[in-house]
Design a protein around this motif. Structure first.
Motif, PDB file in Angstrom:
ATOM      1  N   VAL A  17      28.499 -67.510  73.942  1.00  9.80           N
ATOM      2  CA  VAL A  17      29.690 -66.728  74.283  1.00  9.80           C
ATOM      3  C   VAL A  17      30.891 -67.666  74.444  1.00  9.80           C
ATOM      4  O   VAL A  17      31.994 -67.356  73.992  1.00  9.80           O
ATOM      5  N   ARG A  18      30.658 -68.803  75.048  1.00  7.47           N
ATOM      6  CA  ARG A  18      31.745 -69.777  75.236  1.00  7.47           C
ATOM      7  C   ARG A  18      32.336 -70.217  73.899  1.00  7.47           C
ATOM      8  O   ARG A  18      33.560 -70.286  73.747  1.00  7.47           O
ATOM      9  N   THR A  19      31.485 -70.505  72.935  1.00  9.13           N
ATOM     10  CA  THR A  19      31.961 -70.902  71.620  1.00  9.13           C
ATOM     11  C   THR A  19      32.724 -69.768  70.944  1.00  9.13           C
ATOM     12  O   THR A  19      33.798 -69.979  70.374  1.00  9.13           O
ATOM     13  N   LEU A  20      32.197 -68.558  71.033  1.00  8.00           N
ATOM     14  CA  LEU A  20      32.881 -67.398  70.451  1.00  8.00           C
ATOM     15  C   LEU A  20      34.277 -67.243  71.046  1.00  8.00           C
ATOM     16  O   LEU A  20      35.252 -67.031  70.330  1.00  8.00           O
ATOM     17  N   MET A  21      34.385 -67.370  72.358  1.00 11.13           N
ATOM     18  CA  MET A  21      35.684 -67.230  73.009  1.00 11.13           C
ATOM     19  C   MET A  21      36.615 -68.391  72.656  1.00 11.13           C
ATOM     20  O   MET A  21      37.827 -68.210  72.552  1.00 11.13           O
ATOM     21  N   ASN A  22      36.049 -69.577  72.440  1.00  8.33           N
ATOM     22  CA  ASN A  22      36.872 -70.705  71.983  1.00  8.33           C
ATOM     23  C   ASN A  22      37.425 -70.428  70.589  1.00  8.33           C
ATOM     24  O   ASN A  22      38.569 -70.783  70.294  1.00  8.33           O
ATOM     25  N   TRP A  23      36.623 -69.811  69.723  1.00  6.17           N
ATOM     26  CA  TRP A  23      37.104 -69.442  68.389  1.00  6.17           C
ATOM     27  C   TRP A  23      38.268 -68.468  68.494  1.00  6.17           C
ATOM     28  O   TRP A  23      39.203 -68.520  67.702  1.00  6.17           O
ATOM     29  N   CYS A  24      38.204 -67.568  69.469  1.00 10.42           N
ATOM     30  CA  CYS A  24      39.227 -66.524  69.629  1.00 10.42           C
ATOM     31  C   CYS A  24      40.486 -67.028  70.326  1.00 10.42           C
ATOM     32  O   CYS A  24      41.514 -66.346  70.285  1.00 10.42           O
ATOM     33  N   ARG A  25      40.417 -68.171  70.957  1.00 13.30           N
ATOM     34  CA  ARG A  25      41.545 -68.668  71.745  1.00 13.30           C
ATOM     35  C   ARG A  25      42.867 -68.700  70.963  1.00 13.30           C
ATOM     36  O   ARG A  25      43.892 -68.255  71.492  1.00 13.30           O
ATOM     37  N   PRO A  26      42.913 -69.185  69.715  1.00 18.65           N
ATOM     38  CA  PRO A  26      44.199 -69.197  68.998  1.00 18.65           C
ATOM     39  C   PRO A  26      44.759 -67.796  68.726  1.00 18.65           C
ATOM     40  O   PRO A  26      45.940 -67.656  68.428  1.00 18.65           O
ATOM     41  N   TYR A  27      43.932 -66.777  68.838  1.00 18.34           N
ATOM     42  CA  TYR A  27      44.341 -65.403  68.545  1.00 18.34           C
ATOM     43  C   TYR A  27      44.490 -64.579  69.825  1.00 18.34           C
ATOM     44  O   TYR A  27      44.550 -63.351  69.774  1.00 18.34           O
ATOM     45  N   ARG A  28      44.567 -65.232  70.954  1.00 16.76           N
ATOM     46  CA  ARG A  28      44.592 -64.556  72.253  1.00 16.76           C
ATOM     47  C   ARG A  28      45.709 -63.515  72.343  1.00 16.76           C
ATOM     48  O   ARG A  28      45.479 -62.392  72.778  1.00 16.76           O
ATOM     49  N   GLN A  29      46.927 -63.879  71.947  1.00 18.96           N
ATOM     50  CA  GLN A  29      48.054 -62.947  72.024  1.00 18.96           C
ATOM     51  C   GLN A  29      47.802 -61.713  71.163  1.00 18.96           C
ATOM     52  O   GLN A  29      48.061 -60.586  71.586  1.00 18.96           O
ATOM     53  N   GLU A  30      47.317 -61.930  69.960  1.00 17.50           N
ATOM     54  CA  GLU A  30      47.023 -60.809  69.059  1.00 17.50           C
ATOM     55  C   GLU A  30      45.955 -59.895  69.663  1.00 17.50           C
ATOM     56  O   GLU A  30      46.076 -58.669  69.621  1.00 17.50           O
ATOM     57  N   LEU A  31      44.925 -60.476  70.240  1.00 15.44           N
ATOM     58  CA  LEU A  31      43.863 -59.686  70.859  1.00 15.44           C
ATOM     59  C   LEU A  31      44.373 -58.929  72.092  1.00 15.44           C
ATOM     60  O   LEU A  31      43.991 -57.784  72.316  1.00 15.44           O
ATOM     61  N   LEU A  32      45.243 -59.557  72.858  1.00 20.38           N
ATOM     62  CA  LEU A  32      45.834 -58.876  74.015  1.00 20.38           C
ATOM     63  C   LEU A  32      46.649 -57.666  73.565  1.00 20.38           C
ATOM     64  O   LEU A  32      46.594 -56.601  74.181  1.00 20.38           O
ATOM     65  N   GLN A  33      47.398 -57.826  72.481  1.00 22.63           N
ATOM     66  CA  GLN A  33      48.192 -56.720  71.948  1.00 22.63           C
ATOM     67  C   GLN A  33      47.312 -55.594  71.425  1.00 22.63           C
ATOM     68  O   GLN A  33      47.720 -54.432  71.432  1.00 22.63           O
ATOM     69  N   MET A  34      46.109 -55.941  70.995  1.00 24.78           N
ATOM     70  CA  MET A  34      45.169 -54.930  70.502  1.00 24.78           C
ATOM     71  C   MET A  34      44.462 -54.223  71.659  1.00 24.78           C
ATOM     72  O   MET A  34      43.720 -53.268  71.433  1.00 24.78           O
ATOM     73  N   GLY A  35      44.639 -54.716  72.882  1.00 24.09           N
ATOM     74  CA  GLY A  35      44.067 -54.047  74.038  1.00 24.09           C
ATOM     75  C   GLY A  35      42.919 -54.774  74.709  1.00 24.09           C
ATOM     76  O   GLY A  35      42.310 -54.240  75.636  1.00 24.09           O
ATOM     77  N   LEU A  36      42.604 -55.980  74.279  1.00 17.91           N
ATOM     78  CA  LEU A  36      41.530 -56.745  74.920  1.00 17.91           C
ATOM     79  C   LEU A  36      42.057 -57.346  76.212  1.00 17.91           C
ATOM     80  O   LEU A  36      43.047 -58.075  76.205  1.00 17.91           O
ATOM     81  N   LYS A  37      41.416 -57.040  77.310  1.00 15.89           N
ATOM     82  CA  LYS A  37      41.833 -57.552  78.607  1.00 15.89           C
ATOM     83  C   LYS A  37      40.960 -58.751  78.994  1.00 15.89           C
ATOM     84  O   LYS A  37      39.767 -58.772  78.688  1.00 15.89           O
ATOM     85  N   PRO A  38      41.549 -59.749  79.642  1.00 19.38           N
ATOM     86  CA  PRO A  38      40.750 -60.894  80.090  1.00 19.38           C
ATOM     87  C   PRO A  38      39.616 -60.429  81.008  1.00 19.38           C
ATOM     88  O   PRO A  38      39.800 -59.554  81.841  1.00 19.38           O
ATOM     89  N   GLY A  39      38.451 -60.997  80.829  1.00 20.75           N
ATOM     90  CA  GLY A  39      37.312 -60.653  81.664  1.00 20.75           C
ATOM     91  C   GLY A  39      36.502 -59.472  81.165  1.00 20.75           C
ATOM     92  O   GLY A  39      35.512 -59.102  81.771  1.00 20.75           O
ATOM     93  N   THR A  40      36.917 -58.867  80.054  1.00 19.04           N
ATOM     94  CA  THR A  40      36.188 -57.739  79.495  1.00 19.04           C
ATOM     95  C   THR A  40      34.829 -58.206  78.985  1.00 19.04           C
ATOM     96  O   THR A  40      34.745 -59.192  78.267  1.00 19.04           O
TER      97      THR A  40
END
Length: 61
Positions: A17-40
């Protein structure tokens, strides 16, 4: 596409999970705009699809 936990999605990708979230880190803003909340823990279907498409994760296996 169905909702999945971060653990299920990481297992499908063959990483932690840590690696997956590290992969997503550069796209954090885009994911937040899509509705992903931290800690989900359970990712909604549209987020699962986006991550699977972005990182070429085969969810059929």
């Amino acid at each position: 596409m169905k909702a999945m936990t971060k653990q299920q999605l990481a297992n499908s990708a063959g990483v932690t999970v840590r690696t997956l979230m590290n992969w997503c880190r550069p796209y954090r803003q885009e994911l937040l705009q899509m509705g992903l909340k931290p800690g989900t823990k359970v990712l909604p279907p549209h987020i699962v699809k986006w991550i699977a498409d972005r990182f070429s994760i085969d969810l059929n296996t």
